[in-house]
Design an enzyme around this catalytic site. Structure first.
Site, PDB file in Angstrom:
ATOM      1  N   ASP A 201      23.051  14.750 -14.050  1.00 45.38           N
ATOM      2  CA  ASP A 201      23.107  14.142 -12.728  1.00 45.38           C
ATOM      3  C   ASP A 201      24.319  14.658 -11.969  1.00 45.38           C
ATOM      4  OD1 ASP A 201      22.155  11.956 -10.895  1.00 45.38           O
ATOM      5  OD2 ASP A 201      24.209  11.283 -11.221  1.00 45.38           O
ATOM      6  N   GLU A 243      20.961  19.041 -11.682  1.00 48.40           N
ATOM      7  CA  GLU A 243      20.562  18.463 -10.396  1.00 48.40           C
ATOM      8  C   GLU A 243      21.630  18.847  -9.371  1.00 48.40           C
ATOM      9  OE1 GLU A 243      21.910  14.983  -9.024  1.00 48.40           O
ATOM     10  OE2 GLU A 243      20.234  14.488  -7.762  1.00 48.40           O
TER      11      GLU A 243
HETATM   12  C1  GLC Z   1      21.539  11.539  -8.270  1.00 44.85           C
HETATM   13  C2  GLC Z   1      20.337  10.677  -8.586  1.00 44.85           C
HETATM   14  C3  GLC Z   1      20.292   9.511  -7.642  1.00 44.85           C
HETATM   15  C4  GLC Z   1      21.567   8.727  -7.762  1.00 44.85           C
HETATM   16  C5  GLC Z   1      22.785   9.630  -7.550  1.00 44.85           C
HETATM   17  C6  GLC Z   1      24.056   8.938  -7.923  1.00 44.85           C
HETATM   18  O1  GLC Z   1      21.428  12.133  -7.023  1.00 44.85           O
HETATM   19  O2  GLC Z   1      19.174  11.438  -8.546  1.00 44.85           O
HETATM   20  O3  GLC Z   1      19.181   8.692  -7.904  1.00 44.85           O
HETATM   21  O4  GLC Z   1      21.590   7.680  -6.837  1.00 44.85           O
HETATM   22  O5  GLC Z   1      22.714  10.781  -8.361  1.00 44.85           O
HETATM   23  O6  GLC Z   1      24.151   8.801  -9.318  1.00 44.85           O
END
Ligand code: GLC
Length: 532
Positions: A201, A243
């Site tokens: 993440d 991500e």
């Molecule tokens: C990422 C996740 C999202 C979350 C954010 C903060 O972007 O996909 O759902 O709110 O991180 O952790």
């Protein structure tokens, strides 16, 4: 030793444990519930599950606000339930990855509680503090609808703390060696439990440096590489998926020399799939893929249509964003931050041909496709729920009022109307040859037989018809021709001599004579191999 490159051919399936299946009748999905649905996922034909966060958490950001990295949220079960799930997934020849949230914790995490309570606590340095809240002014605000600053004054601490996401998610301080060690141990803990890797993440934001955007800094890459080295040395074969919502060239850095991430989501491609459908033109796809640098041989893109967040539009121009809002967010409630908080089927007007076409693009363009739970049956969103919760509603298993999801009232209401469980559910589609589910199942089975989908290079066909996305995917062993009519009208396509002859239509199993001109019906697509 050659590394197993299974992830290059894999199809991933993202799911929220809370939303999938309730095994104990409390209205909330759980790990034992998910375990009973593995047959379904195997039937669909996915290779690797990705679970959204399952850790103890106050759930103010659906579990991305972690209060304990070493346990399971009691709503979802226990560590033993998790071990049983991993084992059952592996018994079926599937794999499983979990979310690794490196950047921040919940403000309920005992580290933060200790840090804010005492300046001299060992944990104070686990977070990023300031007396003025003036530092790092060049860092943008990500949750722009909900937050006005990346600093938050903390009364108890008598200082500001740094947060890139919600204010209740303080960022960890990666300049502190103990944080670096601790997070390596978090990774080890889950790898020891048998996970096949992580969706990492928000790895973009680990370090902060004055005068920069505080994104993708060299220090951040160095730490991620270090974690990868630990994983390769102690748990060979496990994978790391990034991500990072960044432009192609910056994304490319996350693969480094093939020694950082195995996979990264292709965030710039995703909105261009929707743009191509809105404009009925292949150009947005061609352009973004032309802008995408080659990646190391042991890496792969992760591609997707939708996920658990809003359909993010950070990677398009202002003009493209306006067009996408206009086409896909007719109701202002649909907009969140810069994106659109809707599911795939309603975005595509519940037009089954268009939804299948979008999946065909996802399955045939380069990358490992990542499906979002419920999209395989065309689930809709519930806009009455706040933030991104509208796209995280219970999986619709049957036509009953609780969607066959739970014996109790579900944690959140399913959508009503055209997308209600009575209209959209697994039971109605699973044995129905014309259903969306059956199409996806069939397409995945075909995809599995042809390595060129996962590993072939991509070459566009120069056809004069702008509404058709026509391309080759080729390995030394095979050559596939993929044709997609992106428009709602029939399109005729002039094919070069190299694309003519007797073609085998992979999706129907029929032979198709291809001459110089070929007409495609509205939204029709063909997956072909040509006789030499
Ligand atoms: C990422 C996740 C999202 C979350 C954010 C903060 O972007 O996909 O759902 O709110 O991180 O952790």
């Amino acid at each position: 030793m050659t590394l197993p490159l299974w992830y290059q051919d894999a199809v991933f399936y993202e799911l929220n444990v809370r939303a999938f299946y309730d095994g104990n009748g409390d209205g909330m999905g759980d790990l034992p519930g998910l375990l009973t649905k593995l047959d379904y996922l195997q039937t669909l034909g996915v290779d690797c599950l990705w679970l959204l966060p399952i850790y103890p958490s106050p759930l103010k950001d659906d579990g991305y606000d972690i209060a304990d990295y070493y346990n399971i949220h009691p709503d979802y079960g226990t560590l033993d339930d998790f071990k049983a799930l991993v084992q059952a997934v592996h018994t079926r020849g599937m794999r499983i990855i979990t979310d690794l949230v490196l950047n921040h914790t919940s403000d309920r995490h005992p580290w933060f509680q200790a840090a804010r309570a005492d300046k001299n606590s060992h944990y104070r340095q686990y977070y990023v503090w300031s007396d003025s809240g003036a530092e790092y002014a060049q860092a943008r605000i990500i949750f722009s609808d909900l937050e006005t600053s990346n600093w938050k004054w903390d009364e108890q601490a008598g200082q500001y703390y740094w947060h890139r996401f919600y204010a209740h998610q303080p960022d960890l301080n990666y300049d502190h060696p103990a944080v670096q060690e601790e997070m390596l141990n978090v990774a080890r803990f889950w790898l020891n439990l048998g996970v096949d890797g992580f969706r990492v993440d928000a790895p973009t934001y680990l370090f902060e440096r004055e005068g920069t955007s505080c994104e993708s800094l060299p220090e951040t890459h160095a730490y991620l590489k270090r974690m990868r080295r630990v994983m390769d040395a102690e748990f060979p074969g496990r994978i790391f998926l990034a991500e990072t919502n960044q432009p192609p060239r910056e994304l490319r850095q996350y693969f480094a020399e093939g020694d950082e991430f195995h996979l990264a989501f292709h965030f710039p491609l995703m909105p261009r799939l929707f743009l191509a459908l809105a404009k009925e033109e292949a150009a947005p796809l061609r352009d973004i893929l032309a802008e995408t640098p080659p990646i190391p041989a042991n890496c792969q893109w992760a591609t997707f249509l939708r996920n658990h967040d809003e359909l993010t539009l950070e990677m398009v121009t202002d003009e493209e964003r306006r067009l996408l809002w206009q086409q896909y967010a007719p109701d202002p409630r649909m907009i969140l931050n810069l994106g659109i908080r809707r599911r795939l089927a309603p975005l595509l007007d519940n037009n089954q041909r268009k939804i299948k076409l979008a999946h065909s693009l996802l399955f045939t363009l380069p990358g490992a496709p990542v499906l979002y739970y419920g999209d395989e049956i065309g689930m809709g969103e519930n806009l009455n729920l706040p933030d991104r919760n509208g796209v995280r509603t219970p999986m619709q298993w049957d036509a009953t009022e609780t969607a066959g999801f739970s014996a109790a009232a579900p944690y959140a209401p399913c959508p009503a109307g055209d997308y209600a469980p009575a209209r959209v559910n697994v039971a109605a589609q699973i044995n129905q040859p014309d259903s969306l589910f059956s199409f996806i199942q069939h397409a995945l089975a075909i995809r599995k037989k042809h390595r060129a989908f996962g590993r072939g290079n991509l070459r566009w066909l120069n056809t004069p018809n702008p509404a058709v996305a026509a391309f080759w995917r080729q390995t030394p062993a095979e050559k596939l021709l993929l044709l997609h009519n992106l428009s709602g009208q029939s399109q005729t396509l002039d094919l070069p001599a190299t694309a003519r002859g007797a073609a085998h239509d992979l999706l129907t199993g029929h032979w198709l004579p291809i001459s110089a001109a070929l007409t495609l019906a509205p939204y029709q697509f063909l997956w072909l191999t040509l006789e030499d």
